[in-house]
Design an enzyme around this catalytic site. Structure first.
Site, short mmCIF file in Angstrom:
data_model
loop_
_atom_site.label_atom_id
_atom_site.label_comp_id
_atom_site.label_asym_id
_atom_site.label_seq_id
_atom_site.Cartn_x
_atom_site.Cartn_y
_atom_site.Cartn_z
N ALA A 266 -5.79 6.37 1.42
CA ALA A 266 -5.51 4.92 1.91
C ALA A 266 -6.83 4.35 2.47
CB ALA A 266 -4.61 4.95 3.01
N LEU B 189 6.66 -9.97 2.63
CA LEU B 189 7.68 -9.52 1.81
C LEU B 189 7.69 -7.86 1.82
CD1 LEU B 189 7.35 -11.57 -1.14
CD2 LEU B 189 9.00 -11.82 0.49
N LEU C 57 0.97 -1.31 0.11
CA LEU C 57 -0.11 0.11 -0.04
C LEU C 57 0.81 1.24 0.16
CD1 LEU C 57 -2.31 1.75 0.48
CD2 LEU C 57 -2.47 1.01 2.79
#
Ligand code: JJ1
Length: 427
Positions: free
Chosen positions: A151, A427, A139
């Site tokens: 967001a 990750l 994000l």
């Protein structure tokens, strides 16, 4: 104050009077006809798009967005710099949906990519429940648009798209705290190139030390680290055995972990890829072809944004503008009860003996891992305090970093987890 999160099915900061059931959703599954068919409304300056991961020029746009606007440390000295090869790996496991690589572009004619969010579908085991969930990552919103509250819009849209595929739960991580982490895990760092770390401001020279002493402290030499016999790069043939070891290990030792349900998934996440993912296996020298252990780490460089002292920037011929960091990914050891081992000290139980053997094996494995990473020219080896990592950090001279990784669930109520119960690496 959390204007957005207070409206979402996540544990609230203020304790509620209503007791909620654990290991269950906050809100029930939404029938398909109740899910909005239209994309989440956005200001007219922007439009939704999908990022096509098979298109190199779109991947390059994503690389640029993340390299300039994604995660930094608290002092804004370093920023993650995921490579396009890395992103191709991270976003593209088997059976993914192109609708889960979501971007926002400007409508002013420039078409510039200004925001991104991604999700993967995975089988997760949490305590005794196994469920298909979304894993949300990357994000990112252009720094100049941070006050626009985009967001929540991105999160609503990806939630809607997963709901359309009948997925109502998600797991995600963040460096910051929002309501409410299921676990807070510190980062640990093991210097491999102490001089570069100091010159780039990543670590500090302790008052009672000289650089020469520090270099000595972190020296890794093959003489001091005998290579485990049978240690080699993982190949495609190893996939089924690695999968078995990994699933068994995660299941036995952690409470939140991915289930590697197919060889294809395991191959995707663990087979070595140049400059992306590095996986080594231990082949039993007495039984050729039999794998007993494995470990893996990935390359995630960071851009050095500010140097501690500009006069250090040009020291030597090494490139000090990018830090080559290795991050520990998955590992696994056979956890079968020790057989044929004589217990000399009768005060120690089988369980304790196994823990001791496991610790010794893991330390030996990670020592070899550090040596390999050093030989591959990494500057630092990082990990998060999860899984069994606590067992080797001190022996192998890791030090605590200033950042932590917070783990979260969306629409899944659980009691908090201890660090070593977390078995999912993101990750
Ligand atoms: O890398 C991190 N910290 C470093 C650099 C600190 C620079 C000043 N703020 C650090 N270095 C010290 C190392 C030292 C080596 C010798 C022994 C003692 C320690 O501490 C931190 C992690 O510690 N990184 C970040 O803060 C980056 C953000 C982490 C959150 C990532 C969220 C991902 C979300 C998406 O899934």
């Amino acid at each position: 104050e959390h204007k957005f999160w207070d409206t979402q099915p996540v544990p609230s900061v203020k304790p509620t009077s209503k007791a909620k059931k654990f290991d269950a959703p906050f809100i029930p599954d939404i029938p398909v006809d109740k899910i909005p068919k239209e994309q989440t409304p956005i200001p007219p300056e922007y439009k939704w798009c999908n990022i096509d991961i098979s298109n190199p020029s779109e991947m390059h746009e994503l690389y640029n967005l993340l390299s300039n606007h994604y995660v930094e440390d608290a002092d804004e000295m370093f920023r993650f710099r995921y490579s396009t090869d890395f992103l191709n790996w991270a976003l593209n496991p088997p059976n993914q949906n192109p609708d889960w690589h979501i971007g926002l572009r400007k409508t002013d004619g420039s078409n510039v990519l200004v925001a991104f969010i991604s999700g993967l579908e995975l089988q997760l085991k949490i305590n005794s429940v196994s469920k298909r969930m979304a894993e949300i990552n990357f994000l990112c919103i252009n720094k100049s648009l941070r006050k626009l509250r985009l967001a929540p819009v991105l999160i609503r849209e990806i939630t809607r798209r997963f709901n359309l595929s009948k997925i109502y739960q998600a797991i995600y991580t963040a460096g910051i705290q929002i309501p409410t982490p299921i676990s807070v895990c510190r980062y640990f760092h093991r210097p491999l190139n102490p001089k570069k770390l100091i010159n780039s401001g990543f670590s500090r020279l302790p008052h009672d030390m000289t650089l020469a002493k520090l270099v000595m402290k972190y020296r890794l030499s093959p003489e001091h680290t005998p290579q485990i016999r049978g240690l080699r790069l993982m190949t495609e043939k190893d996939v089924p055995q690695v999968r078995k070891i990994l699933n068994k290990y995660l299941n036995a030792r952690t409470k939140v972990h991915q289930v590697f349900d197919t060889d294809a998934i395991t191959k995707h996440w663990l087979l070595p890829r140049k400059d992306v993912i590095f996986t080594y296996v231990v082949e039993d020298v007495t039984k050729p072809g039999k794998i007993t252990d494995f470990f893996s780490y990935y390359l995630l460089p960071s851009t050095v944004l500010k140097k501690k002292d500009p006069s250090n920037a040009k020291s030597g011929k090494s490139d000090y503008s990018i830090l080559h960091s290795a991050y520990l990914f998955y590992y696994g050891l056979n956890t079968e009860p020790a057989s044929g081992v004589e217990i000399e000290d009768s005060s120690i139980s089988y369980k304790e003996l196994n823990e001791k053997l496991l610790k010794e094996r893991l330390i030996a494995l990670m020592k070899n891992c550090l040596l390999i990473a050093k030989n591959e020219n990494f500057d630092v080896f990082n990990c998060v305090l999860i899984q069994d990592n606590a067992t080797f950090l001190e022996d192998l001279k890791f030090g605590q970093g200033d950042g932590s990784l917070n783990y979260y669930f969306y629409n899944w109520n659980v009691r908090p987890f201890k660090n070593n119960e977390i078995g999912l690496t993101m990750l």
